[in-house]
Design a protein around this motif. Structure first.
Motif, PDB file in Angstrom:
ATOM      1  N   ILE A  60      23.479  27.773  99.969  1.00  0.00           N
ATOM      2  CA  ILE A  60      24.544  27.397  99.026  1.00  0.00           C
ATOM      3  C   ILE A  60      23.955  26.627  97.851  1.00  0.00           C
ATOM      4  O   ILE A  60      24.301  26.878  96.687  1.00  0.00           O
ATOM      5  CB  ILE A  60      25.611  26.553  99.759  1.00  0.00           C
ATOM      6  N   GLU A  61      23.059  25.701  98.149  1.00  0.00           N
ATOM      7  CA  GLU A  61      22.443  24.917  97.072  1.00  0.00           C
ATOM      8  C   GLU A  61      21.655  25.814  96.129  1.00  0.00           C
ATOM      9  O   GLU A  61      21.711  25.658  94.900  1.00  0.00           O
ATOM     10  CB  GLU A  61      21.542  23.848  97.681  1.00  0.00           C
ATOM     11  N   LEU A  62      20.946  26.774  96.675  1.00  0.00           N
ATOM     12  CA  LEU A  62      20.134  27.668  95.853  1.00  0.00           C
ATOM     13  C   LEU A  62      20.999  28.540  94.957  1.00  0.00           C
ATOM     14  O   LEU A  62      20.733  28.691  93.758  1.00  0.00           O
ATOM     15  CB  LEU A  62      19.252  28.535  96.757  1.00  0.00           C
ATOM     16  N   VAL A  63      22.042  29.123  95.512  1.00  0.00           N
ATOM     17  CA  VAL A  63      22.925  29.983  94.712  1.00  0.00           C
ATOM     18  C   VAL A  63      23.631  29.171  93.634  1.00  0.00           C
ATOM     19  O   VAL A  63      23.737  29.604  92.475  1.00  0.00           O
ATOM     20  CB  VAL A  63      23.944  30.691  95.629  1.00  0.00           C
ATOM     21  N   ALA A  64      24.125  27.985  93.972  1.00  0.00           N
ATOM     22  CA  ALA A  64      24.806  27.156  92.982  1.00  0.00           C
ATOM     23  C   ALA A  64      23.864  26.781  91.853  1.00  0.00           C
ATOM     24  O   ALA A  64      24.235  26.810  90.668  1.00  0.00           O
ATOM     25  CB  ALA A  64      25.368  25.899  93.653  1.00  0.00           C
ATOM     26  N   ASP A  65      22.628  26.449  92.188  1.00  0.00           N
ATOM     27  CA  ASP A  65      21.663  26.090  91.158  1.00  0.00           C
ATOM     28  C   ASP A  65      21.378  27.274  90.242  1.00  0.00           C
ATOM     29  O   ASP A  65      21.241  27.123  89.025  1.00  0.00           O
ATOM     30  CB  ASP A  65      20.376  25.598  91.826  1.00  0.00           C
ATOM     31  N   GLU A  66      21.296  28.474  90.814  1.00  0.00           N
ATOM     32  CA  GLU A  66      21.054  29.673  90.008  1.00  0.00           C
ATOM     33  C   GLU A  66      22.203  29.927  89.036  1.00  0.00           C
ATOM     34  O   GLU A  66      21.987  30.235  87.858  1.00  0.00           O
ATOM     35  CB  GLU A  66      20.862  30.870  90.936  1.00  0.00           C
ATOM     36  N   LEU A  67      23.435  29.790  89.527  1.00  0.00           N
ATOM     37  CA  LEU A  67      24.594  30.031  88.663  1.00  0.00           C
ATOM     38  C   LEU A  67      24.682  29.000  87.549  1.00  0.00           C
ATOM     39  O   LEU A  67      25.012  29.325  86.394  1.00  0.00           O
ATOM     40  CB  LEU A  67      25.882  30.017  89.496  1.00  0.00           C
TER      41      LEU A  67
ATOM     42  N   VAL B 231      10.292  37.985  85.023  1.00  0.00           N
ATOM     43  CA  VAL B 231      10.622  36.637  85.475  1.00  0.00           C
ATOM     44  C   VAL B 231      12.115  36.359  85.397  1.00  0.00           C
ATOM     45  O   VAL B 231      12.550  35.258  85.714  1.00  0.00           O
ATOM     46  CB  VAL B 231       9.859  35.588  84.633  1.00  0.00           C
ATOM     47  N   SER B 232      12.916  37.315  84.926  1.00  0.00           N
ATOM     48  CA  SER B 232      14.371  37.149  84.855  1.00  0.00           C
ATOM     49  C   SER B 232      15.036  38.392  85.417  1.00  0.00           C
ATOM     50  O   SER B 232      14.390  39.420  85.599  1.00  0.00           O
ATOM     51  CB  SER B 232      14.814  36.923  83.399  1.00  0.00           C
ATOM     52  N   GLY B 233      16.309  38.298  85.672  1.00  0.00           N
ATOM     53  CA  GLY B 233      17.057  39.413  86.226  1.00  0.00           C
ATOM     54  C   GLY B 233      17.202  39.345  87.720  1.00  0.00           C
ATOM     55  O   GLY B 233      17.790  40.238  88.335  1.00  0.00           O
ATOM     56  N   ARG B 234      16.588  38.310  88.345  1.00  0.00           N
ATOM     57  CA  ARG B 234      16.657  38.219  89.793  1.00  0.00           C
ATOM     58  C   ARG B 234      17.860  37.395  90.270  1.00  0.00           C
ATOM     59  O   ARG B 234      18.121  37.330  91.464  1.00  0.00           O
ATOM     60  CB  ARG B 234      15.374  37.595  90.345  1.00  0.00           C
ATOM     61  N   GLY B 235      18.558  36.743  89.312  1.00  0.00           N
ATOM     62  CA  GLY B 235      19.626  35.834  89.700  1.00  0.00           C
ATOM     63  C   GLY B 235      20.747  36.507  90.469  1.00  0.00           C
ATOM     64  O   GLY B 235      21.129  36.075  91.567  1.00  0.00           O
ATOM     65  N   LEU B 236      21.311  37.605  89.943  1.00  0.00           N
ATOM     66  CA  LEU B 236      22.409  38.283  90.608  1.00  0.00           C
ATOM     67  C   LEU B 236      21.958  38.935  91.909  1.00  0.00           C
ATOM     68  O   LEU B 236      22.742  39.060  92.853  1.00  0.00           O
ATOM     69  CB  LEU B 236      23.045  39.317  89.682  1.00  0.00           C
ATOM     70  N   LEU B 237      20.698  39.361  91.939  1.00  0.00           N
ATOM     71  CA  LEU B 237      20.194  39.915  93.201  1.00  0.00           C
ATOM     72  C   LEU B 237      20.181  38.849  94.280  1.00  0.00           C
ATOM     73  O   LEU B 237      20.535  39.099  95.442  1.00  0.00           O
ATOM     74  CB  LEU B 237      18.775  40.474  92.989  1.00  0.00           C
ATOM     75  N   LEU B 238      19.788  37.651  93.880  1.00  0.00           N
ATOM     76  CA  LEU B 238      19.777  36.546  94.819  1.00  0.00           C
ATOM     77  C   LEU B 238      21.188  36.198  95.283  1.00  0.00           C
ATOM     78  O   LEU B 238      21.429  35.991  96.478  1.00  0.00           O
ATOM     79  CB  LEU B 238      19.116  35.334  94.159  1.00  0.00           C
TER      80      LEU B 238
END
Length: 695
Positions: free
Chosen positions: A604-611, A659-666
């Motif tokens: 949860i912490e990782l996803v929130a930080d990414e968003l 180095v970008s584009g991985r956020g939504l995959l995560l």
């Protein structure tokens, strides 16, 4: 001496003279009235005085009706009746007789009453004589003066009654004017009944004094043999001039009113626009019959009462229509809100006495929102007519829809303004929208040309909350100024938020600030219960009067009886603030662990930080982070990140060296469900994690 005595005894052969020559020489006629038989016999000279030809008179008093003006006949009957009743031996009076050519002649009569041994009157013997020369010009002047005085009295009666009825607004007002003591005195009657026509029947709506109506006549058919029914059927007044006349014409009704000592009555049809709307009966116990002047006055009064009744009925019909339409546009029910007590009130401008089809555009609304939040709306569309009410109904629904979609308060107001501007109308509206988080007490307020809200503290003090506002709805879109500042205030447990329209504050000739000060003082001294407080404020508006509508919403945050676990947190993160971002990460970490996320805390912490990072990097402005616990089939923890960009995110392959584009995959890999929602001028990225129930 003897000679003088002899001359004194030398008398005429016809001495003493018979009574007939004596009466004839003095221009007197005689009559003999047998009270038992009802015969009234006159000698020839008396018939001449009455201008009756030989053989024309049949010996009955009623045959002389053509020779007696009605007013004179009533006065003479009353005089004779009084003498018969009080034991008098004789009576005398002057009266007028109408000749064949229509002219009037003064006459004098004197009668001697003969009674039997029990004192009962059996016979009246008397004389009647021409008194024209005796009274002469003096009597004529007195008569003209009396007629002028009578006309003035009649005019005063009509004017006084009309003036009293002019202030009557409702049907009950008209009834009160007619039936009270002063009204009865104006009409000259001792009792009255008033009925209105409803569906082919006459319903009795007033009687005076109380209890003077006949049992069983509260509702009667128009075809029944009653005087009120007759006036409605014939559209003509019904004048009853004596008890005998009453009993003969209405034998069904007469036995029930003999105890009222009725001697005459006048029943008047109440006609408006050639249609009977009711009937009124005036009953007398001190007179017999009605002169033509009296009939004219009563008919005029009946017409005035009918017009007042019709005006009152139209007013009440339009009032019912206006209030019904207004209520149909307002919320039928107000939902219960956990953590708050709410009361709403509406007062129509009709209560202040406005005429016409005045339907106000004032409204209130209460909108339940996710996460224990609630939206409170108060507004006023320009104008007082059906169009204002229609616009109000549409605007209320639109505001509710925008708020329920999850838009921020400023966005809700901006979109509502655009909607009103694009609507086919020239109206604008003032509005105030307050979104309250009852778990934290934080209230976000947006004002569009509306008056400020007020907050009453738990210590009884009340203060006006100054809120920077934008233009009224519709005007802000027209002038391209859709920016609405958001003011935040904190509502502690026990404090009360009061929202109202200007009808509760503004008064002609009074400054708005003074009105707000008076309202604050009234709220501060009012009861703590929101329903009692709302009633107090509306009652104050009723007493003050005025033609403007009033909408009122009172929300009091309840005090917590025990500490409840926090199930929602929100944080604003602004660009270029590393410390703020670090604090937000720490808040997320500690919160999700406190809420029992266990092994999913890191995810949860990782996803929130990414968003949050994506929102700060790819958009302009702050990001709003919200964490909340959702209960249902599964216990879920929801993360929301709002930003001001309307551009939707795209999921793409980053490539081997990207180095970008991985956020939504995560996000897609770690969350149970995620999505994107439009929020006004921006969007909200959200995701949910199924977490175990906390022990």
């Amino acid at each position: 001496m003897a000679e003088r005595g002899a001359n004194a005894l030398s008398l005429p052969d016809d001495w003493p003279a018979h009574s007939d020559p004596i009466l004839a020489l003095n221009r007197m006629g005689s009559f003999d009235w047998d009270l038992d038989a009802g015969l009234f016999v006159m000698d020839p000279l008396a018939e001449q005085i009455f201008d009756v030809r030989p053989g024309e008179y049949d010996g009955r008093p009623e045959s002389l009706a053509d020779r007696m003006p009605r007013a004179e006949s009533h006065r003479l009957d009353a005089l004779v009746a009084k003498a018969l009743k009080d034991g008098s031996e004789n009576y005398g009076t002057y009266f007028r007789i109408r000749r064949r050519d229509g002219s009037l002649r003064w006459t004098h009569t004197q009668g001697y009453i003969r009674r039997d041994e029990t004192g009962r009157p059996r016979r009246i013997i008397g004389i009647v004589r021409d008194a024209t020369e005796e009274l002469g010009d003096s009597a004529a002047r007195q008569e003209r003066a009396a007629q002028a005085a009578a006309r003035r009295d009649q005019t005063n009666v009509v004017e006084a009654a009309t003036a009293a009825l002019a202030h009557a607004r409702t049907v009950q007002d008209v009834i009160d004017v007619v039936k009270d003591t002063r009204g009865l005195a104006l009409l000259g009657s001792t009792s009255l009944v008033l009925g209105l026509v409803e569906a082919g029947r006459i319903r009795l709506v007033a009687e005076g004094p109380a209890g003077s109506f006949v049992p069983g006549t509260l509702v009667t058919r128009i075809d029944e043999p009653y005087p009120m029914s007759e006036t409605v059927r014939t559209l003509s007044p019904c004048f009853i001039e004596s008890p005998e006349d009453f009993s003969e014409r209405f034998p069904v009704l007469w036995p029930h009113i003999t105890g009222l000592n009725i001697t005459s009555a006048a029943y008047l049809p109440l006609i408006a626009q050639a249609r009977p709307i009711g009937s009124m009966g005036l009953l007398y116990n001190d007179r017999r019959g009605f002169s033509q002047e009296e009939r004219n006055v009563l008919v005029a009064l009946g017409s005035s009462i009918a017009q007042s009744l019709q005006r009152a009925m139209l007013y009440e019909q339009e009032k019912d229509l206006a209030q019904g339409l207004q209520q149909a546009m307002l919320p039928r029910t107000i939902p219960s809100v956990p953590g708050a007590d709410v009361a709403v009130r509406y007062r129509s401008g009709y209560a202040g006495g406005s005429l016409g089809r005045d339907i106000g555009g004032d409204w209130y609304d209460l909108i339940p929102l996710p996460g224990g939040r609630v939206g409170a709306v108060i507004g006023d569309v320009q104008g007082h007519d059906t169009h204002a009410a229609a616009v109000m109904g549409q605007l209320r629904i639109v505001l509710r829809a925008y708020a329920a979609e999850g838009h921020t308060p400023a966005t809700v107001m901006a979109r509502a303004s655009v909607f009103l501007h694009e609507l086919d109308t020239d109206r604008f509206a003032t509005c105030l929208y307050a979104e309250a988080d009852l778990s934290t007490g934080v209230v976000q307020v947006v004002r569009a040309g509306h008056i400020d809200p007020l907050v009453r503290g738990d210590d009884g003090t009340c203060r006006r909350i100054a809120v920077d506002g934008g233009l009224p709805l519709g005007l802000s879109a027209e002038f391209g100024s859709l920016e609405y500042p958001v003011a935040a205030l904190e509502l502690d447990p026990g404090q009360t938020l009061v929202l109202c329209t200007d009808g509760l504050v503004e008064q002609p000739g009074t400054d708005l600030d003074d009105g707000m000060s008076d309202l604050s003082a009234l709220i501060a001294g009012g009861p703590e219960d929101v329903r009692d407080l709302a009633d107090l404020l509306i009652d104050a508006a009723e007493e003050r009067g005025g033609d403007d509508d009033v909408a009122l919403l009172v929300l009091r945050r309840r005090g917590l009886t025990e500490r409840q676990p926090v199930s929602r947190l929100q944080r604003h993160v602004v660009p270029g603030d590393p410390d703020g971002l670090s604090d937000t990460r720490h808040m997320i970490r500690s919160t999700v662990r406190a809420w029992g996320a266990r092994e999913r805390s890191d995810e949860i912490e990782l996803v929130a930080d990414e968003l949050i990072t994506n929102a700060l990097m790819h958009t302009e402005g702050a990001a709003i982070v919200t964490l909340r616990v959702l209960t249902g089939t599964d216990r879920r923890l929801r993360v929301e990140v709002e930003d001001s960009s309307s551009a939707l995110p795209r999921r793409r392959e980053p490539g081997e060296a990207g180095v970008s584009g991985r956020g939504l995959l995560l996000v897609d890999r770690l969350t149970d469900v995620w999505g994107v929602e439009a929020r006004g001028g921006g969007k909200c990225m959200w995701c949910e994690f199924v977490v175990p129930d906390r022990a």
